[in-house]
Design a protein around this motif. Structure first.
Motif, PDB file in Angstrom:
ATOM      1  N   PRO A 143      58.844  56.571  -1.193  1.00 19.81           N
ATOM      2  CA  PRO A 143      59.737  57.591  -0.638  1.00 19.81           C
ATOM      3  C   PRO A 143      59.146  58.239   0.617  1.00 19.81           C
ATOM      4  CG  PRO A 143      59.452  57.868  -3.026  1.00 19.81           C
ATOM      5  CD  PRO A 143      58.423  56.880  -2.569  1.00 19.81           C
ATOM      6  N   ALA A 144      59.960  58.932   1.374  1.00 20.06           N
ATOM      7  CA  ALA A 144      59.517  59.625   2.580  1.00 20.06           C
ATOM      8  C   ALA A 144      58.404  60.615   2.232  1.00 20.06           C
ATOM      9  CB  ALA A 144      60.687  60.368   3.218  1.00 20.06           C
ATOM     10  N   GLY A 145      57.348  60.624   3.043  1.00 17.88           N
ATOM     11  CA  GLY A 145      56.224  61.525   2.809  1.00 17.88           C
ATOM     12  C   GLY A 145      55.077  60.891   2.062  1.00 17.88           C
ATOM     13  N   TRP A 146      55.328  59.720   1.467  1.00 18.80           N
ATOM     14  CA  TRP A 146      54.276  59.010   0.746  1.00 18.80           C
ATOM     15  C   TRP A 146      53.621  57.996   1.678  1.00 18.80           C
ATOM     16  CZ3 TRP A 146      52.970  59.592  -4.565  1.00 18.80           C
ATOM     17  CH2 TRP A 146      53.719  60.570  -5.211  1.00 18.80           C
ATOM     18  N   GLU A 147      52.354  57.714   1.432  1.00 20.35           N
ATOM     19  CA  GLU A 147      51.620  56.797   2.299  1.00 20.35           C
ATOM     20  C   GLU A 147      50.610  55.980   1.489  1.00 20.35           C
ATOM     21  OE1 GLU A 147      48.048  59.619   3.975  1.00 20.35           O
ATOM     22  OE2 GLU A 147      50.070  59.992   4.755  1.00 20.35           O
ATOM     23  N   ARG A 148      50.239  54.857   2.050  1.00 24.73           N
ATOM     24  CA  ARG A 148      49.260  53.968   1.426  1.00 24.73           C
ATOM     25  C   ARG A 148      47.891  54.633   1.386  1.00 24.73           C
ATOM     26  NH1 ARG A 148      46.542  50.510  -1.036  1.00 24.73           N
ATOM     27  NH2 ARG A 148      46.499  48.267  -0.591  1.00 24.73           N
ATOM     28  N   TYR A 149      47.225  54.543   0.240  1.00 20.29           N
ATOM     29  CA  TYR A 149      45.847  55.021   0.107  1.00 20.29           C
ATOM     30  C   TYR A 149      44.958  53.818  -0.155  1.00 20.29           C
ATOM     31  CZ  TYR A 149      41.733  57.366  -1.760  1.00 20.29           C
ATOM     32  OH  TYR A 149      40.444  57.788  -1.980  1.00 20.29           O
ATOM     33  N   MET A 150      43.973  53.595   0.724  1.00 22.62           N
ATOM     34  CA  MET A 150      43.167  52.380   0.675  1.00 22.62           C
ATOM     35  C   MET A 150      41.903  52.527  -0.162  1.00 22.62           C
ATOM     36  SD  MET A 150      45.044  50.524   2.764  1.00 22.62           S
ATOM     37  CE  MET A 150      44.046  49.141   3.319  1.00 22.62           C
ATOM     38  N   GLY A 151      41.603  53.724  -0.623  1.00 19.16           N
ATOM     39  CA  GLY A 151      40.318  53.973  -1.267  1.00 19.16           C
ATOM     40  C   GLY A 151      40.132  53.325  -2.616  1.00 19.16           C
ATOM     41  N   MET A 152      41.182  52.710  -3.178  1.00 21.06           N
ATOM     42  CA  MET A 152      41.063  52.092  -4.496  1.00 21.06           C
ATOM     43  C   MET A 152      41.351  50.598  -4.464  1.00 21.06           C
ATOM     44  SD  MET A 152      42.555  54.780  -7.264  1.00 21.06           S
ATOM     45  CE  MET A 152      42.034  53.679  -8.574  1.00 21.06           C
ATOM     46  N   ASP A 153      41.266  49.987  -3.296  1.00 22.38           N
ATOM     47  CA  ASP A 153      41.648  48.588  -3.180  1.00 22.38           C
ATOM     48  C   ASP A 153      40.713  47.633  -3.916  1.00 22.38           C
ATOM     49  OD1 ASP A 153      43.785  49.365  -1.770  1.00 22.38           O
ATOM     50  OD2 ASP A 153      43.240  48.420   0.109  1.00 22.38           O
ATOM     51  N   ALA A 154      39.485  48.049  -4.185  1.00 24.98           N
ATOM     52  CA  ALA A 154      38.568  47.193  -4.940  1.00 24.98           C
ATOM     53  C   ALA A 154      38.820  47.376  -6.430  1.00 24.98           C
ATOM     54  CB  ALA A 154      37.121  47.543  -4.603  1.00 24.98           C
ATOM     55  N   GLY A 155      38.611  46.313  -7.190  1.00 29.80           N
ATOM     56  CA  GLY A 155      38.738  46.410  -8.644  1.00 29.80           C
ATOM     57  C   GLY A 155      40.149  46.130  -9.130  1.00 29.80           C
ATOM     58  N   VAL A 156      40.496  46.736 -10.271  1.00 31.17           N
ATOM     59  CA  VAL A 156      41.761  46.416 -10.923  1.00 31.17           C
ATOM     60  C   VAL A 156      42.956  47.073 -10.251  1.00 31.17           C
ATOM     61  CG1 VAL A 156      40.733  45.962 -13.164  1.00 31.17           C
ATOM     62  CG2 VAL A 156      41.384  48.302 -12.558  1.00 31.17           C
ATOM     63  N   ALA A 157      42.730  48.171  -9.526  1.00 32.44           N
ATOM     64  CA  ALA A 157      43.841  48.837  -8.842  1.00 32.44           C
ATOM     65  C   ALA A 157      44.279  47.992  -7.650  1.00 32.44           C
ATOM     66  CB  ALA A 157      43.429  50.229  -8.398  1.00 32.44           C
ATOM     67  N   ARG A 158      45.556  47.662  -7.620  1.00 32.72           N
ATOM     68  CA  ARG A 158      46.075  46.793  -6.556  1.00 32.72           C
ATOM     69  C   ARG A 158      46.734  47.575  -5.426  1.00 32.72           C
ATOM     70  NH1 ARG A 158      46.655  41.382  -7.817  1.00 32.72           N
ATOM     71  NH2 ARG A 158      45.039  40.795  -9.321  1.00 32.72           N
ATOM     72  N   LEU A 159      47.305  48.726  -5.738  1.00 32.40           N
ATOM     73  CA  LEU A 159      48.009  49.498  -4.727  1.00 32.40           C
ATOM     74  C   LEU A 159      48.089  50.951  -5.168  1.00 32.40           C
ATOM     75  CD1 LEU A 159      49.809  49.591  -2.135  1.00 32.40           C
ATOM     76  CD2 LEU A 159      51.767  49.159  -3.640  1.00 32.40           C
ATOM     77  N   ALA A 160      47.779  51.860  -4.246  1.00 32.01           N
ATOM     78  CA  ALA A 160      47.908  53.290  -4.521  1.00 32.01           C
ATOM     79  C   ALA A 160      48.639  53.943  -3.358  1.00 32.01           C
ATOM     80  CB  ALA A 160      46.538  53.937  -4.708  1.00 32.01           C
ATOM     81  N   ILE A 161      49.558  54.855  -3.686  1.00 28.67           N
ATOM     82  CA  ILE A 161      50.230  55.651  -2.673  1.00 28.67           C
ATOM     83  C   ILE A 161      50.079  57.120  -3.042  1.00 28.67           C
ATOM     84  CG2 ILE A 161      51.863  53.861  -1.972  1.00 28.67           C
ATOM     85  CD1 ILE A 161      53.988  55.202  -3.698  1.00 28.67           C
ATOM     86  N   ILE A 162      50.067  57.984  -2.011  1.00 24.46           N
ATOM     87  CA  ILE A 162      49.878  59.412  -2.230  1.00 24.46           C
ATOM     88  C   ILE A 162      50.857  60.186  -1.353  1.00 24.46           C
ATOM     89  CG2 ILE A 162      47.428  59.142  -2.794  1.00 24.46           C
ATOM     90  CD1 ILE A 162      46.809  60.110   0.073  1.00 24.46           C
ATOM     91  N   ASN A 163      51.031  61.477  -1.699  1.00 26.15           N
ATOM     92  CA  ASN A 163      51.827  62.368  -0.864  1.00 26.15           C
ATOM     93  C   ASN A 163      51.004  63.622  -0.577  1.00 26.15           C
ATOM     94  OD1 ASN A 163      53.646  64.141   0.353  1.00 26.15           O
ATOM     95  ND2 ASN A 163      55.378  63.328  -0.810  1.00 26.15           N
ATOM     96  N   PRO A 164      50.270  63.653   0.537  1.00 28.80           N
ATOM     97  CA  PRO A 164      49.410  64.801   0.838  1.00 28.80           C
ATOM     98  C   PRO A 164      50.168  66.116   0.940  1.00 28.80           C
ATOM     99  CG  PRO A 164      48.851  62.915   2.228  1.00 28.80           C
ATOM    100  CD  PRO A 164      50.134  62.579   1.536  1.00 28.80           C
ATOM    101  N   SER A 165      51.438  66.075   1.320  1.00 26.85           N
ATOM    102  CA  SER A 165      52.198  67.317   1.476  1.00 26.85           C
ATOM    103  C   SER A 165      52.449  68.012   0.139  1.00 26.85           C
ATOM    104  CB  SER A 165      53.537  67.034   2.168  1.00 26.85           C
ATOM    105  OG  SER A 165      54.416  66.311   1.327  1.00 26.85           O
TER     106      SER A 165
ATOM    107  N   PRO B 294      49.176  64.385  -5.512  1.00 25.55           N
ATOM    108  CA  PRO B 294      49.979  63.497  -6.358  1.00 25.55           C
ATOM    109  C   PRO B 294      49.858  62.050  -5.904  1.00 25.55           C
ATOM    110  CG  PRO B 294      51.210  65.468  -5.841  1.00 25.55           C
ATOM    111  CD  PRO B 294      49.966  65.506  -4.994  1.00 25.55           C
ATOM    112  N   ASN B 295      49.830  61.151  -6.873  1.00 23.86           N
ATOM    113  CA  ASN B 295      49.585  59.746  -6.561  1.00 23.86           C
ATOM    114  C   ASN B 295      50.309  58.827  -7.523  1.00 23.86           C
ATOM    115  OD1 ASN B 295      47.492  59.019  -8.872  1.00 23.86           O
ATOM    116  ND2 ASN B 295      46.903  61.019  -8.044  1.00 23.86           N
TER     117      ASN B 295
END
Length: 202
Positions: free
Chosen positions: A57-79, A87-88
């Motif tokens: 959704p609008a306001g959410w963005e890709r977070y790259m800090g968990m790309d290693a390991g079992v987590a494949r994709l993380a998104i966050i909303n800093p606002s 929130p993530n």
């Protein structure tokens, strides 16, 4: 602060028992719920893995800090950050050898959420995701302790492909559950989770 993101990996458990194939109805894009948000392709490590897309959704963005390991994709909303917590939504994929019965795999995930993940007050709804057997679990998260108890929701689906079983998991957490933007966006992410069969099942 993204203190809880690393804890999301704890929710991905090693399922060990074997069972029979679980019959699955029609699957694929036509069986997925359409939402009004662009989809981000999580990619695959192998073409035998399920293809997963997450609504952003609008306001959410890709977070790259968990790309290693079992987590494949993380998104966050800093606002939406509150009390030092952002929130993530985190997607993880577990590949298990053999054809494990979906109900057994999902129960083991719930057990692990409580025993390993420290979750309490579980409210479980059995459902389907893109035609695949799944569950949605609302719970109170207690990890990490520095954040304090806060609400989380986990949506999962099980896909049997070839000689393997895949457990697709998306976990969302916040410290501000009454925020209307969070309520709207988290529903969009959960409802619009797209799981497609592997390009090359084996």
């Amino acid at each position: 602060m993204l203190r809880v993101l690393a804890a999301a990996s704890v929710l991905l458990l090693a399922l060990t028992g074997c069972g029979k194939d679980t019959p699955q109805g029609p699957t694929g894009e036509a069986a997925c719920t359409k939402v009004d948000a662009p989809l981000m392709d999580a990619g695959t490590h192998y073409d035998s893995e399920p293809r997963v897309k997450i609504p952003v959704p609008a306001g959410w963005e890709r977070y790259m800090g968990m790309d290693a390991g079992v987590a494949r994709l993380a998104i966050i909303n800093p606002s939406l950050t509150k009390k030092g917590f952002t929130p993530n939504a985190v997607y993880t994929l577990d590949k298990l050898p053999g054809n494990i019965d979906a109900s057994k795999a999902l129960k083991q995930e719930r057990d692990g959420l409580e025993k390993t993940g420290g979750a309490t007050d579980l409210v479980v709804t059995q459902d389907t995701v893109c035609g695949l057997p799944g569950q949605t679990v609302h719970y109170t998260a207690t990890v990490p302790p520095s954040v304090g108890p806060h609400p989380g929701v986990m949506r999962e689906a099980v896909l049997n492909s070839g000689n393997n079983t895949y457990v697709i998991t998306v976990v969302l957490q916040t410290t501000d559950p009454d925020n209307p933007v969070w309520q709207r966006d988290s529903k969009t992410i959960l409802d619009g989770l797209q799981i497609l069969p592997p390009a090359n099942p084996k």
